[in-house]
Structure formats: C-alpha cells, structure tokens
Design an enzyme around this catalytic site. Structure first.
Site, PDB file in Angstrom:
ATOM      1  CG  HIS B 238      -1.868   0.874   1.440  1.00  0.00           C
ATOM      2  ND1 HIS B 238      -1.398   2.597   1.381  1.00  0.00           N
ATOM      3  CD2 HIS B 238      -3.519   1.063   1.338  1.00  0.00           C
ATOM      4  CE1 HIS B 238      -2.521   3.059   1.598  1.00  0.00           C
ATOM      5  NE2 HIS B 238      -3.499   2.123   1.488  1.00  0.00           N
ATOM      6  NE  ARG B 258      -3.263   8.229  -1.807  1.00  0.00           N
ATOM      7  CZ  ARG B 258      -3.062   6.928  -2.198  1.00  0.00           C
ATOM      8  NH1 ARG B 258      -3.278   6.882  -3.596  1.00  0.00           N
ATOM      9  NH2 ARG B 258      -3.286   6.007  -1.350  1.00  0.00           N
TER      10      ARG B 258
END
Lengths: 285, 600, 253
Positions: B238, B258
């Site tokens: 990740h 994000r």
C-alpha cells in the site's frame, strides 16, 4: 461469580477459559500506583466548596445587610417574608420564629431552591463524591469506604429528581434578572427614582449571566430541550436548541464554579455597601 | 506413548479467524442451523479488520446513480490486471450492496448523504465514489456490528485460541488441533467443515501495516492439509503509511486522504503522479492538474486524478521518486491535504488520521503535510477456492477473506477488501453449513494426528537449543523486506530462498524460556512455522512469474506479458515437497468480456 | 538520540508476583509498548502482554502506567523524564492470567446481556433512511475500541468486587445509549438499565471519560443522558407533553 454468569448464558461466550469464582485479581496491594499529585484537585475542591457553604450559611443567618438600595443580595431573592427589608412581591409570608434560632431569616425561604439545584447537579455530584465522599478520591485511587451503594438508596437516589430542581432554578433566573433590572433604578435625592449604573449593577448583571450560563448548560436542560429525541431530523427546532445547549454543556463545570464565586461575591459586595464599609460607585442620569 | 491430555469440542462447522469474514461466516452458518465454533487468536473484536479505514466498496449508486455492479466488476478486474477469478469478481460486485445494507440493518452507522442514504467516497481505481464509510474507521464499525450481531446467534466463541494443524480423515478435513494462549493446554475441535478466515501474511515483512496475528496461518493450514494456493507472488504494498517516527513506521494512512482531496508531492513540491500514468490507464486519467482538481466535483466531464491510480502504480511511483532523491527527509514523500481542504473538513472526514499523526508523530495534518511511504499491506494470493461455494480443493475445507485467493487478481482495489469479507464470508458460512448437513458417515478423529500435533507444539519448550524466536522472526522480516519487496529479481529471490532454508533449520533449534501460561515467546516460536511457509510460497511464486503485473514487479522482467495473463501460479504440497505449476485461468463468458470492449 | 529508562514491570500471576526492574533504551518517537517489546525480545522472552495493532485502534494493550490506566501503544516516552522509573501493572479490576495479561471475560458476559437493536419497518423500497444529524450523536459511541480502560478505572467494580454481578460498567452504558438513541430502534431498555446494568450505582465521577483513549464523552453524552431518560418517568411535565403529543412508548426488551 463470573463463571456462574457464563453458565446462565449457556456458555456461548466462552472466554479463554472463563475466570471462575476463585479467580484472583493481580496481587498488588497498594491503594494506587500514581506518582502525580492526584490529591491536589480533590483537596482544592474540598476547601472551596466548604468555604462557600460556611460563608453562605453565615450570611443567611445574618438576616441583615442584604439590601443596599437598589441592590438585593441573591441569597435573599426573592424576598418573600413580611420582615423583608426589600420585599420582592410586596412581602407576603408571615415571619416564623423558632426557639434558639429566633426569627427565621428570609434567606431560608429561598435558599433551598438553588441549594438543591447545586446539590443534585451532575457536576457537583462528581465534585463532592470525589472530595468529600472520597469515592473515589481520584481516578485509579482506591475508595476510602468499603461498602458502596452509589445512588441507589435514600437519600442519594433523590438526585434523580434533579430535573425538578432545574425547573425551580429557571424561576430563580427570572427573579434575579428582575432584581438586576431594578438595579438600574436608583433612589433620587428628592424622592422617586432615577436611572443609573453602579458597580453593584454590574456585579449583579455578571452574577445573573453566570447563573444563567450555569442553569442553561445543565444536563437536565439539555435533555429537556431535545436530548430525549431520537430522530432529530423530524424535530428540527428541538434539534437546534439541543445543539446550542450541547455547545455550552461542556462548560457546565466552569459555569458552576464561576457562578458560585459570583453569587458569593455579589452578596459580599452588597453586604459591605449596606454596612457602609465600601462606597458603591455609580453614575445616575 | 502416553496420550496427551486435551479437551475436545464438537461442532458442525468451525470457523478459524474472527475478523469480518470469519464473523460473517459464523453468523451465516448459525443461521443455517449448524452448530458453530468460532476460534480466534486474540480477543473477540480485535481482529485486523478493525484497522481498515477507508470504506467498503459497493455499487449502491447513492452518490452516482450511474454506478452499478458491471462498472464495479470492470474496475475490479482492471485493478487486478485481469488476473482475477472472474466469477468471484462478479459475485462480489453483485452482492456487495446487499451485504452493506445488511450491516446497516444490524446496526452499522455509515455516514449519510443529504437524503438520508449511505454516503460513498472516492477511492483509487473506482470509477465512481463507491465506498460506504464511517469517517476513517469503517473496519471498526464493521467488526463491532458483526460482533454484536454474532453474539446473539448462539455461536460458541473460543477466544485466544491458536489452531496449529487441521485434522484429516482420508481426503476430507474433520477438525483441528490448537492450544489456549491462556494456559497452553491443548484443545481439539471435531467438525464436519472448517472455514479458514485467518487473514494475511504481513508479519513476514519488516515494514507492514499488519498486526502480529498476520502470520499466514490459514494459508499454511490449507497447504499442509493438501489444498492449492494461488497467486502467492502478488503482495500489495500500500503506497501510504507513516514513515516516521520509526516506531510507527508502517502505520496505515488511508487512501481516503487522497479520495478526499489529498495529493502526493515530492520534495520539490511537484505533484509527481502525473509523470507515472501507465498506458493501461491513460484514457481514464487526467494528465493535468486543472482537470484532476475539477474531477473531484465533476466526474462526468473530467478524468480522475492520478493520485488515485491503483495502489500498485502509486507504490511504484513513490519508490521511484525516493530512489531519484526527491523524497522527504525520512525516506518517503509528502501527502498534502492541509493546503487543499479546510481544517474542519479534515478533522470531520479523517478523525483517526488527525489523531494518529498528532499523538504519535506530533504532526498536525491540518497545517503540515504528512510524510508517507509504501509498506506491505495485503496479500492477493491465497487458498484456491470455488467461486460460488468458497470450497478449497480439500473436501470440507472452505476459505474466505484475505486468506482466499483469486478474487483480487494481481492487485486489490481499496475498499474491495471489506466487501470481499462479507460477500465471501457469508458464502463460506452458507456452503460449509450445507456441506455439514449432507455429511455422510462418522466423524472420526485420528489420535495419531492429534499426538503428533501436540508433540510439535510442546517441542520448543522442551528441546535443547539456543535460538531466540524473536531473533529468527526479525531476520526473516529483514530478508523478505530486502529480497522479496516491491521490486524483485531472480538473483534476489534465489538468495531469499537460500536464506529461508537457513532460517528453517534455525527454527528447528528454537528454545523458549518459561512455561505454557500465556508465554509470548512460545507463541512466537510456534508462529514461525507458518510464517516461514508463506514466506517461501511467496518467494517461490515470485520466482516463477517472469513478468511484472500488479503487486509483482520484476526489474529483470519489467513488462506485462499476455501469456502470463492467462495463468495462475499454483502451489501445492505433495510428499512434503512444494510443487509449482502454471494453470489456466477460468474463461470469462462473452457477455462479461463485452464490458471491457466498450469505450470508457 | 537514545535515552535509558527503567521499566518496573509486574511479573507474576494469581499466586503471587512482584515488580521487577528492566533497564531499556528508547529512541525518538517511541511509545511504552515499544520498550515492552524490547524487554521481551532481549531480557524476558516470556513476558506476557497483549497487543495487536499498535496504533490505538484495537484496544488490546491496556495497562496501568505509573498507576494511570492507558494504552501502552499510545503512551509516548517523551511524556516521562529521561531516566525515569516507570511502573507498568496489569489492569487491576480483572483477574490476572500472567504478568500484564488479565482475564476480561466479565466484559464479554455483560456485552451479551444488552438487549440488541430491533428496527422499525423499512421504507417502501426495503431500505432505511437516516439523516446525518440523527446519527452524529451515536457515532461518537461507536468509536469505542473496547480497551476496557473505562471498566478498569470505574471504582464501582474496581473497588467493590461484589458489584460485578449487578453493574455493567461505562463501556456498556454507551453501548446502551448507542442503541437507545438509534433513530430506528424500538426497544425499551429502561428496566434493563436500572436493574441488570445498575446505572444507579454510577456516581458520575467521570474517571471513565478521563481515561478514554478515543476521547468519548462517556459521562456527559452517554451515562447522564441515560439517567435523564430514566428521570422522564418521574417528570410530570414530560408526562403531560407526551399525552398531549400522543407519543407512543417503546416496547420492552
């Protein structure tokens, strides 16, 4: 004990072998392992609360120097007995005389109201259970008394009636606001009255604002105003008021202390003015 | 030889692991009338699901009515670089909305839209805002909901109990052997069906967002019992974890940052993701800052920001930036939301991130950018299962959640994990219960197998050796970190396998101090066996796949190869030896293939 | 920059135990749990301690650090003076298993007793509608990570073992509050709150709120509102208003 509960639950919450009746706590005997000055807060609370109780009781017994025109001490408001120096509603209730005490101070006809409101207040309960009851004196510090029943028995179970005392406290805010309004009306030199502002006026207004802050940040108030609702979207006005009260509710302890000081100081100020020890600065128009 | 004393519990179905998949499986099996035992290594409600932050992907269409299961299916397959088991991806996309609504009926409180429905947020690789969420603590909401629903379904929960070996009767499984962490006593479970829901293998790596529990137990139990593993080379790194302070390196920073407007920047302040848009995603990704920023509010007329490319792409981009000397002071890159969104919005949408940085790093994310870098997060590979029933190749053995393979192909999209747990958790519980119902013959447990498992269990306490289990674990993590990390090559992988052989030998000499009562040294020693097994599987499969795809990047084979896109790398244990083979993917039907031909 | 601390760790079980000192180095940004792990890896491999996520999300590593109930993973070392001796004890309200690990099954027993959610019928399309303002209040309670620090610090059971049968503890009061304030719930839990959960034993001294690592306002937003809900039964004003508005009461659990 836990083992028994588990059995009643048909064993469906099997822990990693549930603790049986003999399961023992960690063998640590110290009443606490805290290294900080945990005792400072309960001690300070004890000193301030006790001082207030002593002063207010003394002031209530005085039955004098509670009025310095146009200021009425909050301890004696509303003044509703026949012997009042300054009767709020024209003075109605007959005076009571008791053996030993003598004439009952009009303060006692009203002080039970705010007194019970504070005594049953959720914040003060915390404060005095910690500092007077020592149950617990501080977090992770052992209770001093062995037995414990919390608020399940008389008299403490009565504190569940806090809401009733709140209804009374709201009436007091109305009365004290009236007193504070009257504090703008000064006796005119040639008789009658004239408008003005004195230090006492400001003292009384600060006091009533702090008391209102205390009364309307109350947890019972928060519940009555909207906390009882489950679907806020269906009760938008109650949700609005609840949101407002929720915003000041975290300051309830702060208001509790500030208004405690302000009510005592307002009485002291009026007492000193009435005794002629200090002069009230004022401007009249 | 004297019989080892042990307690025995009998159930129709046992479920190993009590995260989202395990709990959902247990609930479903109980609903089918099966007697269910739910076994977990930790206390109930502490499983790794609790750590999931961003949300649960489901095409509810609450925010974008254009969304539907076909779009979700397509996104999932493309994110997985078309290596997914198509049927799993289809079932997942079709059933996820029902599972989310079911969670709501059981008490989950997802954030709401203005009209009172479940709010959905943007996430990497998802065409539409699709993730039902609760701030950034969705996993906690999910596990609490399942836990509190589950405890009223008559399920027997065995907490802090480690399963060490599956028991077999001929070809089929018939139970499991384990021990209580509390007192080290041995416990035997007799059961007609076993559901594995043990999660991942992250503890084989040094920098990982996974908790100590992620030692690949389910993968190993299945392999040892004769089941196939697939896709073990695909490990998800990740892209955004905390890199500093060192003690919290690897702590996850949700993709929701994000999704909610945060962008990645290098030490020159450049939004570097625009330089890393791969050909495969060019058509649907914005190539300029203006379009990318407009996309958050207008998805119809703009292409998505490259900050939200699938995780493998972003992780590689960050690695490249750091390598080129454009990284942040502590070896990551900057993730900036403070200049892009108001402080109140950040605190409301990302409360855990706010606290995590504030309390552990002393960074106020509403005023300063975060420093982030990639860490091991998830394994796409796992037990090979039948898509509809989650049955493994061993009769009676089922697998769901992270320990099952196929669903996510070469790379998992964020948010597809939580939905995977409940969709296939339910299917596993259902089919395990049905299998148990139709179970013929006697349930027999072979005492010999129990004895041998018990001997293995007690060995580290009794043998004379000098190895410290914690040291071996640390050495393993270091080897995997440097040799089987984000970027691999043949030489490194061969070296990794050689090191693993040495570690396996050392593990045989582990000796632990103390007794059997809650002894973490002993537990660590016992976990080494599965940890070494999955580490080897991952390295062997990575060596086998000579291409780069999704969560598997080879710098000696840097391109994606269509021939490799048609096969899974399959691992199985035969006569004690690990066998590797390439087996064709199931063929996708034409109507689903058509979904990939249409213009985006 | 490394600093040395002394961890004074409780070692032992129900039969007996003692605090033992372990000198251990700490680097910048470390938390108590890091140091405990260092002790485990080098000096005391069998030191029993629970932990999972090391990120303040699972609530496993509860202990009493210098006498204060805390999560070890969220207690930063820069809270202490360099060189300080830091005592770490297991949470003392529950039976000990070994070292820092206690048996918290009390909490799982209590959890099961709480009457679960029972929803109103759904909308015509089979789904439910809830507005954000309807759930803001209860989302706070759902932040609970079940570290049981509130249960540990609550003097009702900490100092009065016999109350464990009749008292559910702060964790379950906010669980009840979360169900009772749920916009779609139909269950009346007032009997349960009073009798089985023993809310009257709580004297709202707020230690639960003080130790909550999730900063949930357990007392002000959970327990007191529940006490107020019970007080409605004795409030003539509320009674009159309900009669006037025709509010239907919830049904018993």
């Amino acid at each position: 004990m836990i083992g028994k509960i588990l059995k009643d639950q048909h064993g469906h919450v099997a822990g990693a072998v549930p603790a049986g009746p003999g399961a023992a706590r960690p063998p640590i005997t110290a009443a606490h392992l805290r290294k900080d000055a945990w005792w400072a807060l309960p001690l300070a609370t004890f000193v301030f609360l006790a001082s207030f109780v002593v002063y207010s009781t003394w002031a209530a017994f005085q039955n004098a120097h509670y009025f310095a025109a146009p200021y009425l001490s909050p301890f004696y408001s509303p003044c509703i007995s026949a012997s009042c120096v300054h009767a709020t509603f024209g003075g109605g209730l007959p005076d009571l005389t008791f053996p030993v005490i003598g004439l009952l101070s009009p303060a006692f006809l009203v002080l039970w109201g705010p007194g019970l409101f504070r005594l049953s207040c959720y914040y003060y309960r915390k404060a005095y259970y910690r500092s007077f009851w020592l149950a617990p004196p501080a977090c992770a510090v052992k209770d001093v008394k062995e037995g414990y029943t919390g608020e399940t028995r008389f008299p403490l179970v009565l504190w569940n009636f806090h809401r009733w005392t709140w209804y009374v406290a709201v009436l007091f805010i109305v009365v004290l606001t009236w007193d504070a309004l009257l504090a703008f009306r000064f006796p005119a030199p040639g008789g009658g009255a004239t408008w003005g502002v004195g230090v006492g006026t400001i003292v009384m207004w600060i006091n009533v604002i702090l008391l209102a802050g205390y009364t309307f940040s109350c947890h019972s108030c928060r519940h009555v105003c909207g906390g009882h609702v489950n679907e806020f979207s269906k009760a938008p006005s109650r949700y609005g008021i609840w949101s407002l009260v929720s915003r000041i509710n975290p300051q309830h302890p702060t208001f509790a202390w500030l208004s405690l000081f302000s009510v005592g100081l307002a009485d002291l100020y009026i007492r000193l003015v009435s005794m002629g020890i200090i002069r009230d600065l004022r401007i009249t128009f | 030889m004297a019989t080892t004393s042990h307690e025995t519990h009998e159930h129709d179905v046992i479920v190993i692991g009590a995260g989202g998949a395990g709990l959902r499986a247990a609930i479903e099996a109980a609903a089918q009338g099966a007697s269910v035992g739910l076994i977990c290594k930790s206390l109930l409600g502490k499983a790794h699901t609790v750590m999931a932050e961003g949300g649960i992907a489901a095409a509810l269409g609450n925010v974008w009515p254009e969304d539907n299961w076909q779009v979700h299916f397509r996104d999932t397959m493309r994110g997985g670089k078309m290596l997914n088991n198509w049927r799993m991806a289809q079932l997942h996309a079709q059933e996820a909305p029902d599972r989310v609504l079911e969670l709501e009926r059981w008490g989950a409180l997802f954030d709401r839209t203005k009209d009172g429905r479940i709010l959905q947020r943007d996430f990497g690789g998802h065409r539409y805002a699709r993730l039902a969420h609760v701030g950034d603590r969705t996993g906690l909401e999910m596990i609490r909901t399942l836990q509190y629903h589950g405890i009223h379904q008559g399920i027997d929960v065995y907490m802090e109990c480690n399963v060490q070996r599956l028991l077999k009767d001929g070809d089929r499984v018939c139970g499991a052997v384990g021990y209580w962490r509390k007192d080290g006593e041995i416990v035997v479970f007799k059961s007609k069906a076993v559901v594995l829901a043990t999660g991942g293998i992250g503890k084989a790596w040094k920098v990982t967002s996974n908790s100590w529990e992620y030692t690949g137990d389910g993968h190993s139990l299945a392999l040892w019992a004769g089941a196939d593993l697939i896709d073990m080379e695909f490990v998800q790194f990740h892209p955004t974890h905390m890199v500093w302070p060192l003690s919290v390196a690897g702590l996850l920073v949700t993709e929701g940052v994000r999704g909610d407007g945060g962008t990645l920047k290098n030490n020159k302040g450049e939004r570097f993701m625009f330089n890393y848009i791969p050909e495969f995603f060019k058509a649907e990704t914005a190539d300029n800052i203006e379009e990318a920023d407009r996309w958050y509010t207008d998805k119809k007329n703009n292409r998505r920001t490259p900050d939200l490319l699938p995780r493998d792409e972003v992780a590689r981009a960050i690695t490249a930036e750091v390598k080129a000397g454009r990284g942040s002071p502590h070896g990551g890159v900057f993730l900036d939301i403070c200049t892009r969104r108001p402080a109140d919005y950040i605190r409301k949408r990302l409360p855990s991130m706010y606290h995590q940085f504030k309390e552990l790093a002393g960074v106020d994310i509403t005023r300063e950018p975060m420093e982030v870098g990639p860490a091991q997060h998830y394994v796409m590979g796992g037990v090979r299962v039948d898509a509809d029933s989650t049955a493994s190749t061993v009769p009676g053995l089922f697998a769901a959640g992270e320990c099952a393979g196929g669903m996510h192909g070469a790379n998992r999209l964020g948010g597809n994990s939580l939905s995977d747990l409940v969709v296939f958790g339910r299917r596993a519980g259902l089919h395990a219960a049905l299998y148990a119902k139709n179970f013929g013959g006697q349930l027999a447990v072979d005492r010999g197998q129990v004895e041998s498992a018990a001997r293995d269990l007690l060995e580290p306490l009794e043998r004379s050796g000098s190895e410290n289990p914690y040291t071996i674990q640390a050495d393993l993590q270091q080897s995997m970190h440097t040799l089987v990390g984000i970027i691999r090559n043949e030489a490194d992988l061969k070296q990794a396998l050689a090191k693993l052989e040495v570690l396996k030998e050392r593990a045989k000499k582990v000796r632990v101090e103390g007794g059997r009562t809650y002894n973490p040294g002993w537990h660590t020693a016992l976990d080494l066996k599965s940890l070494l097994t999955v580490a080897e599987c991952s390295a062997v499969a990575a060596l086998e796949r000579k291409e780069s795809r999704g969560g598997h990047t080879r710098d000696d084979h840097p391109y994606t190869d269509d021939q490799w896109g048609k096969v899974n790398v399959v691992l199985r244990l035969r006569n004690g030896a690990l066998q590797v083979s390439r087996e064709p993917l199931p063929e996708m039907p034409e109507d689903l293939k058509a979904l990939f031909k249409e213009r985006q | 920059m490394a600093t040395t601390f002394t961890l004074r760790l409780f070692r032992g079980d129900a039969k007996g135990g003692t605090f033992r000192d372990y000198p251990v180095e700490s680097e910048e940004g470390m938390v108590v749990l890091d140091l405990v792990h260092r002790v485990q890896a080098s000096q005391a491999p069998d030191l029993a301690c629970r932990w999972n996520c090391k990120a303040g999300k699972c609530g496993s590593c509860s202990a009493e650090v210098n006498g204060q109930p805390r999560l070890m993973c969220m207690t930063r070392m820069d809270l202490f003076q360099p060189g300080e001796t830091i005592s770490i004890a297991p949470i003392r309200t529950f039976p000990i298993i070994r070292d820092l690990v206690t048996d918290v099954s009390y909490n799982y027993v209590k959890a099961k007793q709480v009457p679960p959610l029972r929803l109103k019928p759904p909308e015509a399309d089979g789904t439910y509608r809830m507005m954000q303002e309807d759930i803001d209040r209860i989302q706070e309670f759902h932040k609970c990570i079940e570290c049981f620090l509130c249960q540990d610090v609550c003097h009702v059971i900490r100092d009065h073992e016999e109350k464990k049968t009749s008292f559910a503890g702060p964790r379950f009061f906010i669980k009840i509050a979360g169900l009772d304030m749920h916009p779609l719930d139909t269950v009346d839990r007032s009997r349960f709150m009073k009798d089985a959960a023993g809310i009257g034993l709580c004297n709202i001294t707020k230690c639960c709120t003080e130790v909550c690592p999730e900063h949930i306002h357990i007392t002000d937003n959970g327990i007191i509102p529940l006490k107020e809900r019970l007080a409605d039964e004795m409030d003539p004003v509320v009674w009159l208003l309900r009669k006037f508005r025709g509010v239907k009461p919830k049904t018993n659990a």
